[in-house]
Design an enzyme around this catalytic site. Structure first.
Site, short mmCIF file in Angstrom:
data_model
loop_
_atom_site.label_atom_id
_atom_site.label_comp_id
_atom_site.label_asym_id
_atom_site.label_seq_id
_atom_site.Cartn_x
_atom_site.Cartn_y
_atom_site.Cartn_z
N SER A 126 0.83 -1.20 0.00
CA SER A 126 0.00 0.00 0.00
C SER A 126 0.87 1.26 0.00
CB SER A 126 -0.95 -0.05 1.21
OG SER A 126 -2.01 0.88 1.07
N GLU A 222 -2.23 13.86 12.66
CA GLU A 222 -2.31 15.23 12.15
C GLU A 222 -1.62 15.35 10.80
OE1 GLU A 222 -1.15 19.82 13.45
OE2 GLU A 222 -0.80 18.15 14.83
N HIS A 281 -7.13 -6.47 0.92
CA HIS A 281 -6.06 -5.47 0.78
C HIS A 281 -4.80 -5.88 1.53
CE1 HIS A 281 -4.11 -1.68 0.16
NE2 HIS A 281 -4.17 -1.34 1.43
#
Length: 304
Positions: A126, A222, A281
């Protein structure tokens, strides 16, 4: 509210200095600091083979521990040295406000330089697969072979739930002073509505760690949230990597589709595409034995 874990000891800010009077000079200094490659956390399993080592790069929300069991199996099967690596803003690696594939590629290049590795096999899942692609396209001489696990050089925003995962993790609220079992249960309960699959919830909860009498997210939510659109895309390249390449998808996943084949062929002309049956996945977690067999078979192929 649950907060993201702050900067590691490798990324502590330098002591305060007098403010730079010249604004342009200050901006250049800041840009230089931000673009500096980070020293990544990694683990090594030694093997007797002199062949280039296998370097595993995990996906979003993951860490080097994702490949810990498989790393031992690869050493036994191939005899090669195996490295598992924490990406920036993940695991035990430093946090940074910058999150881009070119920055993460530079981090891995620094690690290879520090370890005096002049050639390696990159195996990325990924996000780690996109990082491996970028490194291969930038520095093909460093990459003996490339394995991209359930990812392609395309936009993945239409097939992923990661933005919802980020928002759900940011919304988790755990009071201070709770034992780990209670904190984990509360976090799991708050994630359940957005992440109904227990295996995925447990995967996300591997990022829950204790810090100063409070449970926090080890992954830098964040920075990930700010750069999530960039993480779902892929940089523009006009060059290609001509080394042996394997795109290994899960048969139940949509991350590598026939629509991606032309771009794969353009950037990686020697690529072959395979799908692991009954895998989603997280191919390496769903079908570890088949994943191991597919990669080992690929490593044994002669160069084109």
């Amino acid at each position: 509210m649950l907060r993201a874990l702050g900067f590691s000891r490798w990324a502590q800010p330098s002591p305060l200095r007098p403010l730079l009077v010249h604004q342009a000079k200050g901006k250049r200094a800041l840009a230089s600091h931000v673009m500096t490659p980070l020293p990544l956390s990694y683990a090594v399993l030694d093997g007797p083979s002199p062949q280039p080592p296998l370097v595993f790069l995990h996906g979003l929300f993951g860490s080097k521990t994702n490949f810990q069991s498989l790393a031992k199996m690869f050493v036994l099967q191939t005899g090669r040295k195996v490295l598992t690596v924490d990406a920036r803003n993940h695991g035990s690696s430093p946090h940074s406000p910058l999150m881009s594939y070119k920055a993460m590629s530079a981090d891995v290049q620094l690690l290879l330089q520090q370890l005096h590795l002049h050639k390696c096999v990159l195996i990325g899942h990924s996000m780690g697969g996109k990082t491996a692609m970028v490194l291969s396209l930038q520095r093909p001489e460093l990459v003996e072979r490339l394995v991209c696990v359930d990812i392609s050089p395309s936009v993945t925003s239409t097939v992923t739930s990661f933005p919802a995962f980020v928002a759900a993790m940011q919304a988790v609220d755990i009071p201070r002073g709770l034992p780990r079992s209670t904190a984990r249960r509360l976090a799991e309960e708050q994630l359940r509505s957005t992440v109904p699959e227990p295996t995925i919830r447990n995967f996300l909860l591997t990022n829950l760690v204790s810090s100063e009498d409070q449970f926090v997210w080890r992954v830098n939510l964040e920075a990930i949230s700010h750069h999530l659109n960039e993480m779902m895309s892929f940089p523009d390249f006009q060059t290609s990597y001509t080394g042996p390449t394997l795109f290994l998808g899960g048969s139940k996943s949509e991350y590598i589709s026939s629509n991606d084949y032309p771009e794969i062929e353009r950037l990686f002309p020697q690529a072959e595409i395979q799908y692991v049956p009954d895998a989603g996945h997280w191919v390496h977690a769903d079908q570890p034995q088949q994943f191991l067999a597919a990669v080992c078979n690929f490593l044994e192929l002669s160069p084109p």
